[in-house]
Motif scaffolding. Structure first.
Motif, PDB file in Angstrom:
ATOM      1  N   LYS A 113       2.441 -25.703 -21.388  1.00  0.00           N
ATOM      2  CA  LYS A 113       3.279 -26.704 -22.292  1.00  0.00           C
ATOM      3  C   LYS A 113       2.361 -27.522 -23.213  1.00  0.00           C
ATOM      4  CE  LYS A 113       7.825 -27.753 -20.108  1.00  0.00           C
ATOM      5  NZ  LYS A 113       8.236 -28.484 -18.839  1.00  0.00           N
ATOM      6  N   LYS A 114       1.230 -27.939 -22.537  1.00  0.00           N
ATOM      7  CA  LYS A 114       0.249 -28.662 -23.285  1.00  0.00           C
ATOM      8  C   LYS A 114      -0.225 -28.058 -24.584  1.00  0.00           C
ATOM      9  CE  LYS A 114      -4.229 -30.707 -22.742  1.00  0.00           C
ATOM     10  NZ  LYS A 114      -5.363 -30.830 -21.789  1.00  0.00           N
ATOM     11  N   LEU A 115      -0.428 -26.945 -24.598  1.00  0.00           N
ATOM     12  CA  LEU A 115      -1.066 -26.247 -25.569  1.00  0.00           C
ATOM     13  C   LEU A 115       0.111 -25.664 -26.588  1.00  0.00           C
ATOM     14  CD1 LEU A 115      -3.892 -23.971 -24.064  1.00  0.00           C
ATOM     15  CD2 LEU A 115      -4.041 -26.234 -25.084  1.00  0.00           C
ATOM     16  N   GLY A 116       1.151 -25.573 -26.109  1.00  0.00           N
ATOM     17  CA  GLY A 116       2.549 -25.149 -26.780  1.00  0.00           C
ATOM     18  C   GLY A 116       2.183 -23.746 -27.035  1.00  0.00           C
ATOM     19  N   ILE A 117       1.702 -22.821 -26.167  1.00  0.00           N
ATOM     20  CA  ILE A 117       1.647 -21.314 -26.583  1.00  0.00           C
ATOM     21  C   ILE A 117       2.761 -20.532 -26.181  1.00  0.00           C
ATOM     22  CG2 ILE A 117      -0.026 -20.866 -24.594  1.00  0.00           C
ATOM     23  CD1 ILE A 117      -1.601 -19.072 -26.213  1.00  0.00           C
ATOM     24  N   THR A 118       3.096 -19.543 -27.029  1.00  0.00           N
ATOM     25  CA  THR A 118       4.011 -18.822 -26.591  1.00  0.00           C
ATOM     26  C   THR A 118       3.514 -17.646 -25.580  1.00  0.00           C
ATOM     27  OG1 THR A 118       4.371 -18.564 -29.049  1.00  0.00           O
ATOM     28  CG2 THR A 118       5.389 -16.764 -27.591  1.00  0.00           C
ATOM     29  N   THR A 119       4.340 -17.670 -24.552  1.00  0.00           N
ATOM     30  CA  THR A 119       3.854 -16.981 -23.440  1.00  0.00           C
ATOM     31  C   THR A 119       4.513 -16.068 -22.740  1.00  0.00           C
ATOM     32  OG1 THR A 119       2.567 -18.975 -22.813  1.00  0.00           O
ATOM     33  CG2 THR A 119       2.863 -17.679 -21.023  1.00  0.00           C
ATOM     34  N   ILE A 120       4.102 -14.750 -22.251  1.00  0.00           N
ATOM     35  CA  ILE A 120       5.041 -13.750 -21.531  1.00  0.00           C
ATOM     36  C   ILE A 120       4.463 -13.839 -20.076  1.00  0.00           C
ATOM     37  CG2 ILE A 120       6.205 -11.540 -21.404  1.00  0.00           C
ATOM     38  CD1 ILE A 120       5.914 -11.332 -24.413  1.00  0.00           C
ATOM     39  N   TYR A 121       5.190 -13.700 -19.134  1.00  0.00           N
ATOM     40  CA  TYR A 121       4.856 -13.798 -17.740  1.00  0.00           C
ATOM     41  C   TYR A 121       5.480 -12.838 -16.836  1.00  0.00           C
ATOM     42  CZ  TYR A 121       3.439 -16.053 -13.436  1.00  0.00           C
ATOM     43  OH  TYR A 121       3.039 -16.686 -12.276  1.00  0.00           O
ATOM     44  N   VAL A 122       4.675 -11.663 -16.541  1.00  0.00           N
ATOM     45  CA  VAL A 122       5.310 -10.725 -15.692  1.00  0.00           C
ATOM     46  C   VAL A 122       5.217 -11.108 -14.360  1.00  0.00           C
ATOM     47  CG1 VAL A 122       5.080  -8.355 -14.991  1.00  0.00           C
ATOM     48  CG2 VAL A 122       5.016  -8.916 -17.461  1.00  0.00           C
ATOM     49  N   THR A 123       6.321 -11.002 -13.686  1.00  0.00           N
ATOM     50  CA  THR A 123       6.302 -11.054 -12.049  1.00  0.00           C
ATOM     51  C   THR A 123       7.480 -10.363 -11.424  1.00  0.00           C
ATOM     52  OG1 THR A 123       6.599 -12.953 -10.452  1.00  0.00           O
ATOM     53  CG2 THR A 123       7.718 -13.212 -12.403  1.00  0.00           C
ATOM     54  N   HIS A 124       7.096 -10.147 -10.056  1.00  0.00           N
ATOM     55  CA  HIS A 124       8.396  -9.714  -9.133  1.00  0.00           C
ATOM     56  C   HIS A 124       9.101 -10.691  -8.534  1.00  0.00           C
ATOM     57  CE1 HIS A 124       4.845  -9.059  -6.887  1.00  0.00           C
ATOM     58  NE2 HIS A 124       5.622  -9.523  -5.787  1.00  0.00           N
ATOM     59  N   ASP A 125       8.359 -12.130  -8.531  1.00  0.00           N
ATOM     60  CA  ASP A 125       8.674 -12.894  -7.519  1.00  0.00           C
ATOM     61  C   ASP A 125       9.571 -13.964  -8.390  1.00  0.00           C
ATOM     62  OD1 ASP A 125       8.678 -15.370  -6.197  1.00  0.00           O
ATOM     63  OD2 ASP A 125       6.745 -15.315  -5.647  1.00  0.00           O
ATOM     64  N   GLN A 126      10.952 -13.868  -7.624  1.00  0.00           N
ATOM     65  CA  GLN A 126      11.983 -14.826  -8.682  1.00  0.00           C
ATOM     66  C   GLN A 126      11.607 -16.238  -8.444  1.00  0.00           C
ATOM     67  OE1 GLN A 126      15.231 -15.242  -5.847  1.00  0.00           O
ATOM     68  NE2 GLN A 126      15.120 -13.486  -4.790  1.00  0.00           N
ATOM     69  N   GLU A 127      11.191 -16.477  -7.566  1.00  0.00           N
ATOM     70  CA  GLU A 127      10.947 -17.985  -7.469  1.00  0.00           C
ATOM     71  C   GLU A 127       9.950 -18.616  -8.459  1.00  0.00           C
ATOM     72  OE1 GLU A 127      10.489 -19.334  -3.310  1.00  0.00           O
ATOM     73  OE2 GLU A 127       8.971 -20.964  -3.985  1.00  0.00           O
TER      74      GLU A 127
END
Lengths: 351, 259
Positions: A181-195
């Motif tokens: 959020k601080k850097l405002g960088i566009t991010t894609i995050y892969v996870t199998h953890d719904q939480e």
């Protein structure tokens, strides 16, 4: 037009198609999670954005520029791996400096940027350490700093917390989100953890068998799942069979009790879904439908007690909070539970 | 009971290996009649041909090591990264020099690269030196490849490569800054083995008629009494020093990379 545009992306390995017609528009600064079970194509999609896999068809555009033909080292994308992938022969500082050095940055810039990055991840004193001298959580923070040091246009994270233990996982996900959020960088995050996906993301893409089943905010994904798979994969869900009495008003017969969903339903049998937290033990304000039955299972989890009760042939799991004043019901005890018919989700037929 | 037998076996082995060596050392010290002296060593070390051939072989060994590293590290890396299915075949190929005698290799070279061939390497001194170096590289290939491949197994080649790529590094940078430094210990042990092989090699150098240490050793052995024994001890000492260095280097880094 969006900052990162993925359109009609496909990937096949030989005869097996692992990603089908995947399209997604990501706004600048947005945090997107790809959520799904293993083998759903989420990592393959991410690796196509990074350039480690070549799409069979489709386009990937960053800031209006098609990057499919660019090699990974020309894409200006930061990547964080599950296994940290720090260079074992370099110190923490040298690891963070690696990308800048490759890009031919001046020594002064490198020194300043490395200090800034290590400050940001909260490890300003560890520049001289080697990766093997750090804990897993520290290594992954260094990997994040290394990826961000070159100021990439897009940050990709491939299950970055899966190799860490539970406590670090929770604290680090908050940290990653704060930095993002601080850097405002566009991010894609892969996870199998719904939480993880629910707690971190602006939007979630739930993937299943190579397709994006649903794209939406965590609130939308959780409360209005678009497919049976999304409903079942994200969060715990009770499914019950009900008979539709009046398709127009959505009146159904549920475990021997009538309830009105207040929306149009198909005639005949429907499968309804209900989150455990939408069911109360005993009467509750706003939950007008009351069912009677007996307790068949009690799981004391600490803060929460998960109960299962048989109600007119259906078994419903539901939660109550722990209180020291009242012991939880025992197995076999007669109970009444209440729910709001509006909270019932209509689950489509299996895909 | 079994204890005794293992002691007997051990003693027998020790005698079998050590006795000829002790004999050689003892004999090399007996040049002066009636007392032990280092006369044979002094003579050998003062011989200009010893210095010439030995420095020739050292230079050849260094060139072979450089060439071998440049050939083997990228190859082993590429096979691990992109062609993992070919690994057993490549490994088999690198073992061939153990099966094919050097004499066959050198006759093959002479047929292929003689002065009337399309690539007359043996026509010039430099060309022959080059050919000899290629031959040495071939002979040391099994050791070099195995050492490097084992080194690569201890790091996550694929992910490290991808991490470096995402940071903007091209292939040369990845090899030079990420892969090579992480397999340096393995490369060094391969290099010491190569050095030991090249210093003692006879067949290739003799048949290509180059002034290397091996043929000099043979020449001395045919003409002198005490000096060859001294030379043999020197050659042994070099080999052992190389092996000691391998041990030292690998222990030194095992300490450093326990994670």
């Amino acid at each position: 037009m969006s900052f990162l545009n993925i359109s009609n992306l496909e990937k096949s390995f030989g005869p097996t198609r692992v990603v089908h017609d995947f399209s997604l528009a990501v706004e600048q600064g947005e945090f997107i999670s790809f959520l799904g079970p293993s083998g759903c194509g989420k990592t393959t999609t991410l690796r196509m954005v990074a350039g480690f896999e070549t799409p069979t068809a489709g386009r990937i555009e960053i800031d209006g520029r098609d990057i499919v033909r660019l090699r990974p080292n020309q894409r200006n994308i930061g990547m964080v791996f599950q296994s940290y992938a720090l260079f074992p022969n370099l110190t923490v500082g040298q690891n963070v400096a690696f990308g800048l050095k490759v890009a031919g940055a001046s020594r002064a810039l490198i020194r300043a940027r490395v200090a800034e990055m290590l400050e940001m991840i909260g490890l300003p004193d560890l520049a001289g350490r080697y990766p093997f001298q750090l804990s897993g959580g520290q290594q992954q923070r260094v990997a994040l700093a290394r990826a961000l040091a070159v100021r990439p246009q897009v940050l990709l994270l491939d299950e970055p917390l899966s190799a860490l233990d539970a406590k670090i996982r929770v604290s680090l996900r908050a940290e990653i989100r704060a930095i993002q959020k601080k850097l405002g960088i566009t991010t894609i995050y892969v996870t199998h953890d719904q939480e993880e996906a629910l707690s971190m993301s602006d939007r979630i893409v739930v993937m299943h068998q190579g397709r994006a089943d649903q794209v939406g905010t965590p609130f939308q994904i959780y409360n209005t799942p678009a497919t049976r798979f999304v409903a079942g994969f994200v969060g715990a869900l009770n499914t019950v069979q009900a008979e539709v009495i009046d398709p127009g008003t959505g009146r159904v017969l549920l475990a021997g009790t009538e309830a009105v969903l207040d929306r149009a339903l198909p005639a005949g049998q429907v499968t309804l879904g209900l989150r455990p937290e939408m069911v109360s033990l005993g009467p509750a304000p706003g939950r007008e439908t009351v069912l009677r039955g007996r307790v068949v299972e009690v799981d004391f989890l600490g803060a929460v007690i998960r109960l299962k009760a048989e109600l007119g042939g259906e078994v419903l799991a539901f939660d109550t909070f722990n209180t020291s004043q009242k012991a939880p019901p025992r197995v076999g005890e007669e109970v009444s539970v209440s729910l709001a018919a509006r909270d019932l989700l209509v689950i489509g037929p299996p895909a | 009971m079994t204890r005794i037998w293992s002691w007997i076996a051990l003693t027998f082995g020790l005698i079998y290996f050590a006795l000829p060596l002790i004999g050689t050392v003892e004999f090399s010290l007996r040049m002066r009649r009636g007392e032990y002296s280092f006369d044979a060593y002094r003579k050998v070390l003062a011989d200009p041909r010893f210095q010439e051939t030995f420095s020739y072989s050292v230079v050849m060994a260094l060139a072979t090591i450089v060439f071998g590293v440049l050939l083997v590290v990228p190859t082993a890396y590429w096979v691990r990264l992109k062609l993992p299915r070919l690994r057993p075949y490549v490994e088999f190929l690198t073992l061939m020099p153990l099966v094919i005698p050097p004499i066959v290799i050198v006759f093959g070279y002479l047929r292929l690269y003689n002065t009337s061939s399309w690539l007359p390497l043996t026509g010039t001194t430099m060309g022959t030196n080059l050919l000899l170096m290629f031959g040495y590289a071939t002979l040391s290939l099994p050791y070099m490849y195995r050492a490097v491949d084992t080194g690569l197994r201890s790091i996550d080649v694929g992910t490290l490569t991808e991490a470096a790529q995402s940071l903007g590094a091209g292939w040369v940078t990845i090899l030079a800054r990420v892969i090579l430094p992480n397999v340096l210990v393995a490369v060094l042990s391969g290099a010491f083995l190569t050095f030991a092989i090249v210093i003692g090699e006879f067949v290739l150098a003799a048949l290509l008629n180059r002034p290397a240490f091996g043929p000099y050793l043979q020449l001395m052995g045919a003409n002198r009494a005490y000096e060859p024994a001294a030379l043999a001890v020197i050659a042994f000492a070099i080999t052992w020093a190389c092996m000691g260095l391998i041990q030292l280097v690998s222990r030194f880094t095992r300490h450093g990379r326990t994670a």
